[in-house]
Motif scaffolding. Structure first.
Motif, mmCIF file in Angstrom:
data_model
loop_
_atom_site.group_PDB
_atom_site.id
_atom_site.type_symbol
_atom_site.label_atom_id
_atom_site.label_comp_id
_atom_site.label_asym_id
_atom_site.label_seq_id
_atom_site.Cartn_x
_atom_site.Cartn_y
_atom_site.Cartn_z
ATOM 1 N N TYR A 295 -6.015 -10.993 -7.128
ATOM 2 C CA TYR A 295 -5.188 -11.418 -6.093
ATOM 3 C C TYR A 295 -4.397 -10.660 -5.283
ATOM 4 C CZ TYR A 295 -2.486 -15.180 -3.597
ATOM 5 O OH TYR A 295 -2.012 -15.904 -2.663
ATOM 6 N N GLU A 296 -3.682 -9.768 -6.055
ATOM 7 C CA GLU A 296 -2.797 -8.933 -5.320
ATOM 8 C C GLU A 296 -3.518 -8.148 -4.456
ATOM 9 O OE1 GLU A 296 0.920 -9.227 -8.432
ATOM 10 O OE2 GLU A 296 -0.451 -7.700 -8.505
ATOM 11 N N ILE A 297 -4.635 -7.721 -5.002
ATOM 12 C CA ILE A 297 -5.320 -6.764 -4.229
ATOM 13 C C ILE A 297 -5.637 -7.108 -3.092
ATOM 14 C CG2 ILE A 297 -7.482 -5.346 -4.167
ATOM 15 C CD1 ILE A 297 -5.188 -4.132 -6.054
ATOM 16 N N MET A 298 -6.202 -8.413 -2.999
ATOM 17 C CA MET A 298 -6.840 -9.258 -1.588
ATOM 18 C C MET A 298 -5.726 -9.181 -0.740
ATOM 19 S SD MET A 298 -9.306 -12.101 -3.437
ATOM 20 C CE MET A 298 -9.378 -12.745 -1.909
ATOM 21 N N GLU A 299 -4.305 -9.621 -1.130
ATOM 22 C CA GLU A 299 -3.286 -9.565 -0.221
ATOM 23 C C GLU A 299 -2.894 -8.292 0.377
ATOM 24 O OE1 GLU A 299 -0.114 -11.679 -2.370
ATOM 25 O OE2 GLU A 299 -0.909 -13.844 -1.867
ATOM 26 N N LEU A 300 -2.918 -7.546 -0.589
ATOM 27 C CA LEU A 300 -2.548 -6.178 -0.159
ATOM 28 C C LEU A 300 -3.538 -5.621 1.114
ATOM 29 C CD1 LEU A 300 -0.793 -3.470 -0.260
ATOM 30 C CD2 LEU A 300 -2.273 -2.835 -2.000
ATOM 31 N N TYR A 301 -4.711 -5.944 0.625
ATOM 32 C CA TYR A 301 -5.954 -5.366 1.569
ATOM 33 C C TYR A 301 -5.799 -5.906 3.065
ATOM 34 C CZ TYR A 301 -10.383 -4.633 3.824
ATOM 35 O OH TYR A 301 -11.477 -4.278 4.476
#
Length: 692
Positions: A339-345
């Protein structure tokens, strides 16, 4: 022997020599050293025949035997006179007296005296003596009339004396007995022995017979005495005119020159002040314009800097956001969940797009350059202004009283300036012209018309006035014009506003008229206007500007002078000039002096002329008299005395047209009217050359 006997024993015994000269000696008391010999003086006593005598002086004071005879050439031979220590003349001392004579009608030469001495001789000798000052000086000249020899000083003073101012002085050339040179004023400077007898009117100089036959052959000459007598009579008149007329006039001109200089200085100072004021004004305008340009560019600079600041702030914000995401992303990439990777992306995608847009928007450079305005040649001077020169016409200063007969005037040179034909006018003959300015003149057409017209020099009709009477002549004054009635006694006045009023009701019919210098009106009066038969009564009538009688000129009724006065003009010397008709084919010009008497009658300039029939007449500021000759279709110009100068305008100048009317405008140009309603304007005085 006594002193008288000594005198007699030395006289010349000759009857063929004139004048006879004897040498007088004064006996000196016996001394050892103070013996003097007297000077030689001329005597005119007729000597008696004296026999030969001997004259010697002994110790007792007596004269010893001496041979004293006169030779055939009129010269004393050498005479031995000895004087011993007791008062006698030594044997080796000689005294020589040489007396020369010429013919009776020639000059007698100076007596030549020489003396020599040895030891014990006399202390003084016989020297030449000036007949004027009785001083012993070298003789250099002689007066023929006074028959005296003169030294240099006396020769200088002798001609300065009133009684001897015209005497002939002769100077000795070299030795007294040699050739002499005449230096009297009566003799020719080139041919020294010839008297001046003639006068060359071409070269204006006195001549001898040799000069007349050589260098002045073909010139008009006359007897010198007659010329001198005429000049002697003319000199007092000219001197009086110079003293009473021209010297005051020239002084007035001198004062005007001073005034002109002051006015010029004042005028230039004003012009300089105006230039400086204009320059200051332009400087102020330039400063304002410069400040305005600077303000505009400063405003643009401020706006440009604001944009740059906004751009810079936006870039800094974008860079800061990108830096924060990069730092956060580096932490999440290694340990973050999905989930954090998706927001960061997603955050990286957003900022990445912002970076791409920011890179595409490169900062635009805004530069300002100054381009000077273009200045044409003399542009600055044209911006400041120009100096305009003007030459207002100089005032014509007329000498008071009679004008001099010596006129200094421009050369005569006729040139047509313009010509035009007047249309839609009631007649064809231009019967009268009255210039009223530099460029305009009133004109009438025929003797039965009732209208006058104002025309410009370019042929433009400017005005028209109706007078309700047939018109004969027009005369201009400074305030208006006067018009005479044809075959009537009325003179009307038209002011500058073209208002008409009757001013003169003459006792005779009025023909030509003019306005005099004193503003009086001079009219040609006749009892009838016909030529055949001519008038039985005529006079020149004077009226004031209000119409009151002021006098008349009757002329010589017995000689019928005048016969039929037609046109009249006043000259600068106050004389009155008229055209006078004898019949329908012949006429004359009569000039009346200030005394009312006819002083000159002019009947034409040459013998080859046909019938001289003058119509109009006018005078210019130089005293010229200009006459229109209808009979020969030409215009004559006369001097102030009425003597013919030349044909000013020939038949060719006038294109075969008859000069019925004349007028001179304020520019000095001559208007000529013909029988075809035509006007020609001429410049007849040669313009002066350029002033250096």
């Amino acid at each position: 022997m006594s002193a008288n006997e000594v005198n007699k024993s030395n006289q010349v015994a000759s009857s063929g020599i004139t004048p006879r000269v004897s040498a007088k000696f004064k006996t000196i008391p016996k001394t050892s050293s103070n013996i003097q010999i007297a000077t030689v003086n001329e005597v005119t006593k007729k000597p008696k025949n004296i026999p030969k005598t001997s004259s010697t002086l002994g110790s007792n004071g007596a004269i010893p035997k001496t041979s004293s005879t006169l030779g055939s050439n009129g010269v004393f031979p050498k005479t031995s006179s000895t004087l011993g220590s007791n008062g006698a003349i030594p044997d080796d001392t000689t005294a020589e007296v040489a007396i020369g004579t010429e013919k009776e009608d020639s000059l007698r030469n100076l007596p030549k005296v020489s003396a020599t001495k040895n030891e014990g001789d006399l202390g003084n000798f016989i020297d030449p003596v000036c007949d004027m000052c009785d001083e012993v000086r070298p003789l250099e000249s002689r007066c023929i009339q006074c028959n005296v020899n003169m030294c240099k000083e006396c020769a200088k003073h002798h001609p300065r004396m009133k009684i001897s101012s015209k005497h002939d002085i002769v100077a000795y050339k070299g030795e007294p007995k040699k050739e002499i040179i005449k230096i009297g004023k009566e003799f020719c400077k080139k041919h020294l022995t010839e008297k001046l007898q003639f006068y060359c009117k071409v070269c204006k100089k006195a001549l001898c017979i040799n000069c007349k036959l050589t260098n002045h052959e073909g010139h008009f000459t006359r007897d010198l005495n007659e010329e001198v007598q005429e000049q002697r009579e003319a000199v007092p008149i000219l001197l009086h005119q110079m003293k009473t007329n021209y010297i005051p006039t020239l002084k007035k001109m001198l004062r005007e020159a001073d005034d002109n200089e002051q006015e010029l200085t004042f005028n230039v100072d004003n012009a300089v002040s105006s230039i400086q004021a204009r320059t200051k004004l332009l400087q102020d305008d330039v400063t304002k314009a410069s400040n305005s340009i600077v303000k505009k560019i400063k405003d643009k600079e401020g706006k440009a800097k604001t944009k740059i600041t906004d751009k810079r702030n936006a870039l800094r914000s974008t860079i800061q956001k990108g830096t924060n995401i990069i730092q956060e992303a580096e932490k999440v990439v290694d340990s973050g969940n999905d989930y954090e990777i998706m927001e960061l992306y997603q955050s990286i995608q957003n900022i990445y797009e912002i970076f791409q847009e920011a890179v595409k928007k490169k900062s635009a450079k805004l530069l300002f350059k100054f381009k000077p305005g273009s200045i044409a040649v003399n542009g600055i001077e044209n911006i400041i202004g120009q100096t305009l020169e003007s030459n207002p016409p100089a005032k014509v200063i007329k000498p008071k009283g009679k004008a001099s007969t010596v006129q200094v005037v421009p050369d005569l040179e006729a040139k047509q300036l313009s010509s035009f034909t007047c249309t839609k006018v009631p007649g064809s003959k231009v019967s009268s012209i009255a210039p009223v300015s530099h460029i305009a003149a009133w004109i009438s057409f025929g003797w039965t018309t009732t209208e006058i017209f104002l025309y410009g020099k370019d042929g433009t009709r400017k005005s028209k006035v109706s007078l309700e009477m047939p018109i004969d002549d027009i005369a201009a004054s400074t305030e208006g014009i006067f018009v005479s009635q044809f075959s009537g006694s009325t003179v009307k006045y038209i002011d500058q506003k073209e208002r008409v009023e009757k001013v003169v009701d003459a006792p005779m019919k009025v023909r030509g008229l003019c306005v005099l210098a004193n503003k009086e009106i001079l009219c040609c009066g006749v009892d009838r206007c016909t030529v055949n038969p001519p008038p039985t009564k005529c006079s020149l009538l004077k009226f004031t500007s209000k119409g009151n009688k002021a006098g008349l000129i009757t002329g010589d009724k017995k000689k019928k002078v005048p016969c039929h006065p037609y046109r009249v003009a006043e000259n600068i010397d106050g004389s009155v000039c008229i055209t006078d008709w004898l019949n329908d084919k012949e006429g004359r010009v009569i000039i009346f002096g200030n005394d009312g008497r006819a002083r000159t009658i002019y009947t034409g300039g040459s013998t080859d002329m046909k019938h001289f029939l003058p119509y109009d007449i006018c005078c210019d500021k130089y005293g010229h008299i200009i006459v229109g000759d209808v009979g020969n279709k030409e215009i004559h110009i006369l001097d102030i005395k009425g003597h013919f100068i030349k044909v000013l305008l020939t038949k060719a100048h006038l294109v075969g047209e008859r000069p019925y009317s004349l007028g001179i405008d304020q520019s000095g140009h001559l208007w000529v009217g013909n029988e075809r309603a035509g006007i020609r304007v001429f410049r007849y005085l040669k313009p002066p050359g350029p002033v250096l």
